[in-house]
Design a protein around this motif. Structure first.
Motif, PDB file in Angstrom:
ATOM      1  N   THR A 162       0.846  -1.196   0.000  1.00  0.00           N
ATOM      2  CA  THR A 162       0.000   0.000   0.000  1.00  0.00           C
ATOM      3  C   THR A 162       0.882   1.247   0.000  1.00  0.00           C
ATOM      4  OG1 THR A 162      -0.083  -0.033   2.423  1.00  0.00           O
ATOM      5  CG2 THR A 162      -1.855  -1.148   1.248  1.00  0.00           C
ATOM      6  N   THR A 165      -0.483   5.855   3.535  1.00  0.00           N
ATOM      7  CA  THR A 165      -1.844   6.375   3.577  1.00  0.00           C
ATOM      8  C   THR A 165      -2.394   6.388   4.995  1.00  0.00           C
ATOM      9  OG1 THR A 165      -4.117   5.998   2.783  1.00  0.00           O
ATOM     10  CG2 THR A 165      -2.753   4.062   3.114  1.00  0.00           C
ATOM     11  N   GLU A 192      -7.113  -4.321  -3.240  1.00  0.00           N
ATOM     12  CA  GLU A 192      -6.861  -3.979  -4.639  1.00  0.00           C
ATOM     13  C   GLU A 192      -6.709  -2.461  -4.801  1.00  0.00           C
ATOM     14  OE1 GLU A 192      -8.146  -7.275  -7.668  1.00  0.00           O
ATOM     15  OE2 GLU A 192      -9.919  -6.204  -6.954  1.00  0.00           O
ATOM     16  N   ASN A 193      -7.264  -1.722  -3.857  1.00  0.00           N
ATOM     17  CA  ASN A 193      -7.046  -0.273  -3.816  1.00  0.00           C
ATOM     18  C   ASN A 193      -5.808  -0.031  -2.951  1.00  0.00           C
ATOM     19  OD1 ASN A 193      -7.022   2.479  -3.254  1.00  0.00           O
ATOM     20  ND2 ASN A 193      -9.254   2.630  -3.242  1.00  0.00           N
ATOM     21  N   LYS A 194      -4.693   0.279  -3.584  1.00  0.00           N
ATOM     22  CA  LYS A 194      -3.428   0.413  -2.851  1.00  0.00           C
ATOM     23  C   LYS A 194      -3.366   1.672  -2.001  1.00  0.00           C
ATOM     24  CE  LYS A 194      -0.800  -2.446  -6.044  1.00  0.00           C
ATOM     25  NZ  LYS A 194       0.396  -2.571  -6.912  1.00  0.00           N
ATOM     26  N   ASN A 195      -4.411   2.495  -2.091  1.00  0.00           N
ATOM     27  CA  ASN A 195      -4.476   3.691  -1.249  1.00  0.00           C
ATOM     28  C   ASN A 195      -5.177   3.428   0.083  1.00  0.00           C
ATOM     29  OD1 ASN A 195      -3.215   5.457  -3.134  1.00  0.00           O
ATOM     30  ND2 ASN A 195      -5.125   5.503  -4.297  1.00  0.00           N
ATOM     31  N   ASN A 280     -17.131  -4.167  -3.827  1.00  0.00           N
ATOM     32  CA  ASN A 280     -16.134  -3.633  -4.754  1.00  0.00           C
ATOM     33  C   ASN A 280     -16.582  -2.291  -5.333  1.00  0.00           C
ATOM     34  OD1 ASN A 280     -13.664  -3.791  -6.179  1.00  0.00           O
ATOM     35  ND2 ASN A 280     -14.725  -4.519  -7.994  1.00  0.00           N
ATOM     36  N   ILE A 283     -16.074   0.365  -2.732  1.00  0.00           N
ATOM     37  CA  ILE A 283     -14.653   0.671  -2.554  1.00  0.00           C
ATOM     38  C   ILE A 283     -14.164   1.559  -3.687  1.00  0.00           C
ATOM     39  CG2 ILE A 283     -12.333  -0.304  -2.437  1.00  0.00           C
ATOM     40  CD1 ILE A 283     -14.074  -0.722   0.055  1.00  0.00           C
ATOM     41  N   LEU A 284     -14.622   1.294  -4.894  1.00  0.00           N
ATOM     42  CA  LEU A 284     -14.254   2.131  -6.043  1.00  0.00           C
ATOM     43  C   LEU A 284     -14.790   3.539  -5.862  1.00  0.00           C
ATOM     44  CD1 LEU A 284     -14.825  -0.339  -9.023  1.00  0.00           C
ATOM     45  CD2 LEU A 284     -12.647   0.469  -8.127  1.00  0.00           C
ATOM     46  N   ASP A 287     -12.679   5.386  -3.535  1.00  0.00           N
ATOM     47  CA  ASP A 287     -11.439   5.755  -4.223  1.00  0.00           C
ATOM     48  C   ASP A 287     -11.637   7.019  -5.055  1.00  0.00           C
ATOM     49  OD1 ASP A 287      -9.471   4.403  -6.932  1.00  0.00           O
ATOM     50  OD2 ASP A 287      -8.803   5.518  -5.196  1.00  0.00           O
ATOM     51  N   ASN A 288     -12.843   7.191  -5.594  1.00  0.00           N
ATOM     52  CA  ASN A 288     -13.105   8.322  -6.479  1.00  0.00           C
ATOM     53  C   ASN A 288     -13.420   9.608  -5.734  1.00  0.00           C
ATOM     54  OD1 ASN A 288     -12.749   6.774  -8.789  1.00  0.00           O
ATOM     55  ND2 ASN A 288     -14.909   6.176  -8.893  1.00  0.00           N
TER      56      ASN A 288
END
Length: 289
Positions: A162, A165, A192-195, A280, A283-284, A287-288
């Motif tokens: 990661t 963060t 899968e979200n490395k942040n 998922n 989570i996306l 991320d946005n």
């Protein structure tokens, strides 16, 4: 799930010099040993396929699953009923390589993790559970299946790094629930979200303990799985306490599991999840934002 240059070349359907050229150009990630040998994680190959013209249709399935035409056809055609049955058989097989080989092949052929969990693994696990209820499987075989899935997920996510963060996610089950496999699945989806940095706290966690921990490490995402509990009244109180403590739009609380069907908790910061596909998507969105 670690391959050398020759194995990567076999899987990708190219020669070794092409693999070396891709890595030298920065197109294909790899790890180098002290002796300078290239090593490739499954995620390196997945990422390359996703980001380049090299298509999953070129993947050499025979190198992954052997000469099994029926299984090859099922993978190429996304024949989920056949794949579920093969997954079921591989989870209780005396050959420990069958299960990871199947899932490596599916991931490289374009299945996302949420698809793999929702459409293949979980239906196979339901089949195992029903076979056990019908006295057609031993409890040891059910445990073997669970441990194989955990090992596969751990190997898949062990090398995920990661970024630096402060976005922290926690996955756990509540008191009286030892079924922590969904938390491993959720962990791999979130990773899968490395942040996002993910902490899997395991099963049977009292909420007061988590609240105390959260004073030291602030949560952004909380994923709770409730597969089975005989203390739904206590669990309801625990979740209400959690939602009251983190009553802010900055913290997303996800609740998943079949036991939640018997609960009627409605809080504005509580999101009921029916599938890993739903998780998922959320989570996306995080991320946005």
């Amino acid at each position: 799930m670690i391959y050398n240059s020759y194995q990567a070349a076999e899987i990708m359907g190219v020669n070794v010099s092409t693999i070396k050229r891709w890595t030298d150009a920065g197109k294909l990630n790899c790890r180098k040993t002290e002796g300078g040998h290239r090593k490739f994680h499954l995620n390196d190959l997945k990422g390359f396929i996703k980001n380049n013209k090299k298509g999953s249709s070129d993947i050499n399935l025979e190198h992954l699953i052997g000469t099994n035409k029926s299984l090859t056809d099922a993978i190429n055609n996304q024949d989920n009923p056949k794949l579920i049955n093969y997954c079921f058989q591989s989870l209780i097989s005396d050959n420990s390589n069958k299960f990871p080989a199947l899932n490596n092949a599916l991931l490289l052929k374009g299945y996302s993790l949420d698809m793999l969990f929702d459409q293949i693994m979980i239906p196979a696990l339901r089949k195992i559970g029903q076979k056990w209820v019908d006295n057609q499987l031993l409890i040891t075989e059910e445990h073997l299946a669970t441990e194989r899935i955990k090992r596969f997920i751990f190997n898949l996510t062990a090398d995920v790094e990661t970024t630096n963060t402060t976005c922290n996610a926690f996955c756990f089950t509540l008191v009286d629930d030892q079924h922590d496999l969904p938390t491993y699945m959720a962990e791999s989806i979130i990773k899968e979200n490395k942040n996002i940095k993910v902490f899997n706290l395991g099963p049977n966690l009292p909420i007061k303990d988590f609240i105390a921990l959260a004073k030291k490490v602030t949560p952004k995402i909380i994923f709770i799985s409730i597969v089975y509990s005989e203390q739904l009244e206590l669990i309801t109180k625990e979740i209400n306490l959690l939602c009251k403590t983190f009553n802010t739009s900055d913290v997303k609380i996800f609740l998943s599991g079949k036991a939640t069907h018997d609960m009627s908790i409605k809080r504005k910061n509580l999101i009921h999840i029916k599938s890993f596909k739903e998780l998922n998507k959320h989570i996306l969105n995080i991320d946005n934002n």
